[in-house]
Design a protein around this motif. Structure first.
Motif, PDB file in Angstrom:
ATOM      1  N   PRO A 193       0.608  -1.408   0.312  1.00  0.00           N
ATOM      2  CA  PRO A 193      -0.037   0.362   0.101  1.00  0.00           C
ATOM      3  C   PRO A 193       0.761   1.266  -0.210  1.00  0.00           C
ATOM      4  O   PRO A 193       1.968   0.650   0.301  1.00  0.00           O
ATOM      5  CB  PRO A 193      -1.166   0.124   1.052  1.00  0.00           C
ATOM      6  CG  PRO A 193       0.287  -0.869   2.021  1.00  0.00           C
ATOM      7  CD  PRO A 193       0.476  -1.372   1.390  1.00  0.00           C
ATOM      8  N   SER A 194       0.387   2.424  -0.165  1.00  0.00           N
ATOM      9  CA  SER A 194       1.049   4.146  -0.328  1.00  0.00           C
ATOM     10  C   SER A 194       1.115   3.787   1.068  1.00  0.00           C
ATOM     11  O   SER A 194       2.289   4.754   1.551  1.00  0.00           O
ATOM     12  CB  SER A 194       0.653   5.000  -0.818  1.00  0.00           C
ATOM     13  OG  SER A 194      -1.147   5.213  -0.327  1.00  0.00           O
ATOM     14  N   THR A 195       1.115   3.763   2.014  1.00  0.00           N
ATOM     15  CA  THR A 195       0.863   4.317   3.296  1.00  0.00           C
ATOM     16  C   THR A 195       0.847   2.735   4.085  1.00  0.00           C
ATOM     17  O   THR A 195      -0.242   2.407   4.095  1.00  0.00           O
ATOM     18  CB  THR A 195      -0.131   4.595   3.754  1.00  0.00           C
ATOM     19  OG1 THR A 195      -0.865   6.269   3.016  1.00  0.00           O
ATOM     20  CG2 THR A 195      -0.182   5.479   5.423  1.00  0.00           C
ATOM     21  N   LEU A 196       2.271   2.419   4.568  1.00  0.00           N
ATOM     22  CA  LEU A 196       2.330   1.605   5.329  1.00  0.00           C
ATOM     23  C   LEU A 196       1.889   1.043   6.607  1.00  0.00           C
ATOM     24  O   LEU A 196       0.827  -0.100   6.833  1.00  0.00           O
ATOM     25  CB  LEU A 196       3.637   0.820   5.406  1.00  0.00           C
ATOM     26  CG  LEU A 196       4.630  -0.027   5.631  1.00  0.00           C
ATOM     27  CD1 LEU A 196       3.886  -1.037   4.464  1.00  0.00           C
ATOM     28  CD2 LEU A 196       6.155  -0.369   5.374  1.00  0.00           C
ATOM     29  N   ALA A 197       2.106   2.376   7.240  1.00  0.00           N
ATOM     30  CA  ALA A 197       1.549   2.537   8.948  1.00  0.00           C
ATOM     31  C   ALA A 197       0.917   3.561   9.351  1.00  0.00           C
ATOM     32  O   ALA A 197       1.653   4.197   8.512  1.00  0.00           O
ATOM     33  CB  ALA A 197       2.604   1.755  10.229  1.00  0.00           C
ATOM     34  N   PRO A 198       0.048   4.121  10.312  1.00  0.00           N
ATOM     35  CA  PRO A 198       0.171   5.075  10.867  1.00  0.00           C
ATOM     36  C   PRO A 198       1.330   5.666  11.635  1.00  0.00           C
ATOM     37  O   PRO A 198       2.577   5.624  12.317  1.00  0.00           O
ATOM     38  CB  PRO A 198      -1.035   5.182  11.421  1.00  0.00           C
ATOM     39  CG  PRO A 198      -1.845   3.589  11.112  1.00  0.00           C
ATOM     40  CD  PRO A 198      -0.427   2.543  10.377  1.00  0.00           C
ATOM     41  N   GLY A 199       1.498   7.335  10.250  1.00  0.00           N
ATOM     42  CA  GLY A 199       2.353   7.953  11.691  1.00  0.00           C
ATOM     43  C   GLY A 199       4.108   7.786  10.650  1.00  0.00           C
ATOM     44  O   GLY A 199       5.151   8.812   9.744  1.00  0.00           O
ATOM     45  N   VAL A 200       4.522   6.805   9.942  1.00  0.00           N
ATOM     46  CA  VAL A 200       5.509   6.209   8.738  1.00  0.00           C
ATOM     47  C   VAL A 200       5.001   7.120   7.475  1.00  0.00           C
ATOM     48  O   VAL A 200       4.158   6.963   6.897  1.00  0.00           O
ATOM     49  CB  VAL A 200       5.672   5.042   8.582  1.00  0.00           C
ATOM     50  CG1 VAL A 200       6.522   4.970   7.938  1.00  0.00           C
ATOM     51  CG2 VAL A 200       5.780   3.981   9.493  1.00  0.00           C
ATOM     52  N   GLU A 201       5.893   8.318   6.701  1.00  0.00           N
ATOM     53  CA  GLU A 201       6.145   8.588   5.983  1.00  0.00           C
ATOM     54  C   GLU A 201       6.453   8.170   5.020  1.00  0.00           C
ATOM     55  O   GLU A 201       7.678   7.698   4.947  1.00  0.00           O
ATOM     56  CB  GLU A 201       6.315  10.311   6.313  1.00  0.00           C
ATOM     57  CG  GLU A 201       6.572  11.491   5.075  1.00  0.00           C
ATOM     58  CD  GLU A 201       7.809  11.930   4.912  1.00  0.00           C
ATOM     59  OE1 GLU A 201       7.021  13.417   4.178  1.00  0.00           O
ATOM     60  OE2 GLU A 201       7.870  12.490   6.127  1.00  0.00           O
ATOM     61  N   THR A 202       5.900   8.312   3.321  1.00  0.00           N
ATOM     62  CA  THR A 202       6.397   7.409   2.164  1.00  0.00           C
ATOM     63  C   THR A 202       7.215   8.842   1.908  1.00  0.00           C
ATOM     64  O   THR A 202       6.131   9.766   1.497  1.00  0.00           O
ATOM     65  CB  THR A 202       5.010   6.448   1.482  1.00  0.00           C
ATOM     66  OG1 THR A 202       4.688   5.592   2.141  1.00  0.00           O
ATOM     67  CG2 THR A 202       5.529   5.701   0.268  1.00  0.00           C
TER      68      THR A 202
END
Length: 221
Positions: A79-88
């Motif tokens: 996914p484009s967002t791996l986990a809350p708070g982790v910036e891609t």
């Protein structure tokens, strides 16, 4: 403040973005990174290197990273967002972190190639360090001593007692692997989050080596 500055730089097409060293764009380069940025000098294993795009306008993607389809699972699209708070992040942001680390002396940053050594030998981002995802994964045989050594000596965490860590002075980790189908850096990131590593201290370059290669950026073998 640094994040806000970076966003401003990107919106201004990198006109005021990087340090004076990194912004010394070579006007003779036909293929630049941005209109104002031609190259970024770094050190890789103590040796000076320069990251720039391939100047051959007929160049194609490195065959090691040109394959489009692999069996899923395990090689499924992330996914484009791996986990809350982790910036891609993308390539320009990755280059900014490398510039800050290697030219501005910001030792609070560590760029991590999470892949196994066999993949790293095919090419990696100059200025990164290799910490294979298996070294931080107990399910893959990572032992507590190795994990503790990485957490303490490379990431800057302090172990209070078994399984309990002080993350107040940890580095910002900029992590990558092979690309948007690769699970190696996601596995590292998820393990670190499970251990309590602050999510805002983790940046994920989702496109990894496949994206890096597609843009003709310099690799280190």
């Amino acid at each position: 403040m640094k994040k806000a500055k970076l966003i401003s730089n990107l919106l201004l097409a990198a006109t005021i973005g990087f340090s004076s060293v990194a912004c010394a764009a070579n006007d003779k380069l036909a293929v630049k990174i941005t209109p104002e940025l031609g190259e970024v000098p770094v050190k890789h294993h103590g040796k000076k290197m320069v990251i720039r795009r391939d100047q051959d306008q007929k160049a194609v993607v490195d065959k090691n990273f040109s394959k489009t389809s692999r069996k899923c699972p395990p090689f499924c699209i992330q996914p484009s967002t791996l986990a809350p708070g982790v910036e891609t992040i993308g390539e320009v942001e990755m280059l900014d972190y490398l510039d800050r680390l290697h030219n501005e002396g910001d030792d609070s940053i560590l760029v991590v190639d999470s892949r196994t050594p066999g993949w790293v030998e095919k090419g990696t981002i100059p200025g990164s360090v290799n910490i294979p995802w298996t070294k931080l994964n107990p399910a893959k045989g990572a032992d507590p001593l190795t994990m503790s050594d990485i957490m303490t000596n490379q990431f800057g965490a302090k172990q209070i007692e078994s399984g309990i860590w002080d993350f107040s002075n940890v580095k910002t980790l900029v992590m990558f692997c092979n690309g948007m189908w690769c699970g190696q850096s996601p596995a590292n990131i998820k393990q670190l989050l499970k251990m309590g590593y602050p999510a805002h201290k983790i940046k994920w370059y989702r496109d990894g080596m496949q994206g890096w290669s597609m843009l003709g950026l310099t690799t280190a073998r």
